[in-house]
Design a protein around this motif. Sequence first.
Motif, PDB file in Angstrom:
ATOM      1  N   ILE A 169     -52.197  97.219  19.223  1.00 44.60           N
ATOM      2  CA  ILE A 169     -52.831  98.719  19.102  1.00 44.60           C
ATOM      3  C   ILE A 169     -51.794  99.724  18.181  1.00 44.60           C
ATOM      4  CG2 ILE A 169     -53.273 100.793  20.398  1.00 44.60           C
ATOM      5  CD1 ILE A 169     -55.231  98.830  20.830  1.00 44.60           C
ATOM      6  N   ASP A 226     -49.735 101.417  23.128  1.00 41.93           N
ATOM      7  CA  ASP A 226     -51.325 101.471  23.512  1.00 41.93           C
ATOM      8  C   ASP A 226     -51.465 103.214  23.842  1.00 41.93           C
ATOM      9  OD1 ASP A 226     -53.706 100.717  24.251  1.00 41.93           O
ATOM     10  OD2 ASP A 226     -53.041 100.528  26.406  1.00 41.93           O
ATOM     11  N   HIS A 269     -58.890 100.446  18.799  1.00 40.52           N
ATOM     12  CA  HIS A 269     -59.463  99.214  20.090  1.00 40.52           C
ATOM     13  C   HIS A 269     -60.463  98.595  19.475  1.00 40.52           C
ATOM     14  CE1 HIS A 269     -56.661 101.498  22.970  1.00 40.52           C
ATOM     15  NE2 HIS A 269     -56.866 100.247  23.599  1.00 40.52           N
ATOM     16  N   ASP A 308     -52.501 101.177  29.714  1.00 38.04           N
ATOM     17  CA  ASP A 308     -53.230 102.326  30.464  1.00 38.04           C
ATOM     18  C   ASP A 308     -54.129 101.977  31.257  1.00 38.04           C
ATOM     19  OD1 ASP A 308     -55.002 101.826  28.391  1.00 38.04           O
ATOM     20  OD2 ASP A 308     -54.470 103.509  27.193  1.00 38.04           O
ATOM     21  N   HIS A 350     -50.896  93.635  24.088  1.00 38.22           N
ATOM     22  CA  HIS A 350     -52.119  94.496  23.807  1.00 38.22           C
ATOM     23  C   HIS A 350     -51.550  95.728  22.922  1.00 38.22           C
ATOM     24  CE1 HIS A 350     -55.909  96.877  24.347  1.00 38.22           C
ATOM     25  NE2 HIS A 350     -55.003  97.984  24.690  1.00 38.22           N
TER      26      HIS A 350
HETATM   27 ZN   LIG Z   1     -55.574 100.065  25.364  1.00 37.86          ZN
END
Ligand SMILES: [Zn+2]
Length: 360
Positions: free
Chosen positions: A279, A175, A258, A125, A275
Motif C-alpha cells: 500500500i 497502510d 487499495h 487498520d 499488505h
Molecule cells: Zn489497507
Amino acid sequence: MNEQMNQVLRTPSNYLQGINITLDLSNVLELSEDAKILIIVDTYTMKDYRQRIEKSLDTAQMFEFVVFEGLLTMERLEVIVKEHEELDYDMVLGFGGGTIMDVAKAVSTLLQTTVVLVPSIASTDGPCSRLSAIYHEDGGFSHYMVREQSPEYVIVDLYILSLAPVRTFIAGIGDALSTYVEANACYLSMSVNDAGGLDTFSSLMIARSCKEIIFEDAVDAVKSLQEKMITPSFKRMIEANIYLSGIGFESGGLSIAHALHNGLTKLRSERRFMHGEVIAYTTLVQLATENSHEFTQYRDLCLQLGLPTKLADFGLTLDEKVKTIIEQTCFFEGSSMYHVPYEISPEIVFQAMEFVEKRI
Ligand SMILES: [Zn+2]
C-alpha cells in the motif's frame, strides 16, 4: 445519483487502549458467568499469550482455542463454523495479527456473535472495520466479507504491541499512509465508502488526523519500538495505525491505492510482502495520478521508514504481463479504482507507475 445517498460513519462500539489491558479481559469486557467464548489465535499468540488469555478470562463459563495459520479462504471459514456452530458461543475473540482479525470478524458474522479484537501487531487498520479480506486458495484476493455491525470491542494492549516486530509496525504505517489520500479522493468524487454511503466531513477529518500523526510521529515512534519504549509518539502512532486509519478507510473510502494493491497480489514476487508495504507503494502511484505536490514528501517518508517506493522493490517490472494483469484485475465496474475526482484509465495508472519508478 450518489448525491441522494446517506452519509455514513461507522466505528467500533468500544475502543480501549492501555498497557497490559489484556491482563484483565473479564473486567474490561464485563463478562457474565455464563459467557462462552471462541478464541481465535495464531501460533505465535498461542505460544506467547495462552496463559495470559486463560487467566484473564477465568470468569467465563467456557472458552475454546482455534489456532489459525495461512490465508482466509471461504473453504477454511466454513470448516471453522461447522465445527463450532453447535456450541452457541456468545463471543468470538480474535487475538493475533491481521489475518486473525479478519478470521474472527468473519466467524462471528456467521455464528452471529459479538466480536472482540485484540491485535498483537499494528500491521493493518483492519480491527476497527467490518470487513474481512477473503482470498482464493492460490493467494489471490477474492472479496471482502462485510459484518452487519462494526466490531463490538477493539482492545489494544500497548505492552504487547511494544514487543511486536518493527517491520509489522512500519507496514501498518504504510497502510495508514493511504488513508487520507484515498478518503480525500472519495470525498471529492462523492464515491461510496466501505461503510455503505457517502463520506461524512467527520470521517475526512479522522483521515486527516491520521496523516498528521504519521508525518509528526512515525519516525520517532519506530525508534521507540526499536528500543521497546512506550512513548507518547508510539501511543499516538498506534492509535493512528489501528483506529484513525481503520475508521478513515472504512468510512472515508478506498480508492486507487487499495484497488492497485488487490491487482498486485495476483503477481508473483520472490519475497512475500505485507499488505501495508504494498500500500505504501500504491499510495505513491495514486499521488502520481493526481500530480500531487505532496508526492515527494510521502516518498521521502517511505524511504526514511524503509517502505517500498518502486515496483522494482518487489522484484517486478512494468512489462506487458504486469500491465495486462493490472488492467484485468483492477478495472471493473464497482472497482475503487474509479473513486477519484478525475478521469482514470489503465494508461493513466501505467504512466503514474512509470513516473514513480523513475524517481530517484
Ligand atoms: Zn489497507
